[in-house]
Design an enzyme around this catalytic site. Sequence first.
Site, PDB file in Angstrom:
ATOM      1  N   HIS A  30      48.817  41.428  35.045  1.00  0.00           N
ATOM      2  CA  HIS A  30      48.229  42.853  34.562  1.00  0.00           C
ATOM      3  C   HIS A  30      49.143  43.093  33.298  1.00  0.00           C
ATOM      4  O   HIS A  30      50.253  43.192  33.309  1.00  0.00           O
ATOM      5  CB  HIS A  30      48.415  44.075  35.478  1.00  0.00           C
ATOM      6  CG  HIS A  30      47.955  45.368  34.856  1.00  0.00           C
ATOM      7  ND1 HIS A  30      46.313  45.312  34.775  1.00  0.00           N
ATOM      8  CD2 HIS A  30      48.363  46.329  34.480  1.00  0.00           C
ATOM      9  CE1 HIS A  30      46.105  46.699  34.124  1.00  0.00           C
ATOM     10  NE2 HIS A  30      47.237  47.260  34.049  1.00  0.00           N
ATOM     11  N   ARG A  55      36.894  41.259  38.309  1.00  0.00           N
ATOM     12  CA  ARG A  55      36.143  41.655  39.532  1.00  0.00           C
ATOM     13  C   ARG A  55      37.002  42.081  40.572  1.00  0.00           C
ATOM     14  O   ARG A  55      38.235  41.502  40.707  1.00  0.00           O
ATOM     15  CB  ARG A  55      35.392  40.481  40.102  1.00  0.00           C
ATOM     16  CG  ARG A  55      34.369  39.871  39.320  1.00  0.00           C
ATOM     17  CD  ARG A  55      33.131  40.451  39.396  1.00  0.00           C
ATOM     18  NE  ARG A  55      32.543  40.924  40.625  1.00  0.00           N
ATOM     19  CZ  ARG A  55      31.389  41.610  41.126  1.00  0.00           C
ATOM     20  NH1 ARG A  55      31.007  42.440  39.964  1.00  0.00           N
ATOM     21  NH2 ARG A  55      30.889  41.916  42.087  1.00  0.00           N
TER      22      ARG A  55
HETATM   23  C1  GRF Z   1      45.538  39.126  30.429  1.00  0.00           C
HETATM   24  O1  GRF Z   1      45.815  39.996  29.479  1.00  0.00           O
HETATM   25  C2  GRF Z   1      45.720  39.655  32.012  1.00  0.00           C
HETATM   26  O2  GRF Z   1      46.964  40.341  32.179  1.00  0.00           O
HETATM   27  C3  GRF Z   1      44.547  40.350  32.235  1.00  0.00           C
HETATM   28  O3  GRF Z   1      43.497  39.766  31.669  1.00  0.00           O
HETATM   29  C4  GRF Z   1      44.062  38.843  30.462  1.00  0.00           C
HETATM   30  C5  GRF Z   1      43.461  37.577  30.523  1.00  0.00           C
HETATM   31  O4  GRF Z   1      43.994  36.711  29.614  1.00  0.00           O
HETATM   32  N1  GRF Z   1      44.291  40.414  33.585  1.00  0.00           N
HETATM   33  P1  GRF Z   1      43.610  35.142  29.473  1.00  0.00           P
HETATM   34  O5  GRF Z   1      42.087  35.054  30.054  1.00  0.00           O
HETATM   35  O6  GRF Z   1      44.596  34.526  30.565  1.00  0.00           O
HETATM   36  O7  GRF Z   1      43.947  34.712  27.980  1.00  0.00           O
END
Ligand code: GRF
Length: 210
Positions: A111, A93
């Site tokens: 990210h 979000r």
């Molecule tokens: C990760 O790749 C993060 O960089 C992105 O969303 C994903 C989350 O993965 N923002 P998780 O839920 O921590 O396994």
Amino acid sequence: MPTLRLGILASGNGSNLQAILDAIGAGTLDAKVKIVIANVPGAKALERAATAGVVTALMPHQKYPDRTSFDAALSQTLEAAGAEWVVLAGFMRVLSPGFIARHHRRILNIHPALLPSFPGAHAQAQALAYGAKISGCTVHFVDEGVDCGPIIAQRAVPVETDDSVASLSARILREEHQLYVQVLRWLAADRVHWNSDSDSTRPKISIEPA
Ligand code: GRF
């Protein structure tokens, strides 16, 4: 140095949350997760938090009339739980300017690309489609743009010729888990500093040597 008090926002699997919980459990990160909030029912992040004995809240955003009221409720829940740092860990979000102002310089995101390349929700697919040879992950402070706040740290991984989105994502995630914990350790040690120089309106982050 006081222990970092974290509020973690997630929408899905929560593997980054798990890495943070594991580091705290192992005694290698001086932090406490005060609450994990998910906006998606059934998010595995909630299960991971509950297993670790962490307070959880499910706050489906659809139940709020607009983004501002959802974000105000998020802030209230975080503050009531005693969270001082807002850690986005797969939280799908965009946060409103009011939320960002209320948690000034205390919101972190991870990210799965080397920003400013490939912001947005499909970073790994875009890196593959573009033919990038190197990708990686970025931990940054959150500002009012999407994936564009000041960068704290990055790690690179190779993009292999036969990569799929899944294989590249998995390679990046392994680095994410280490990088997020590393950045939190720096914050816990008060080694993360904001700098501004007169030639640029963009603040830069420096890490004080240990
Ligand atoms: C990760 O790749 C993060 O960089 C992105 O969303 C994903 C989350 O993965 N923002 P998780 O839920 O921590 O396994």
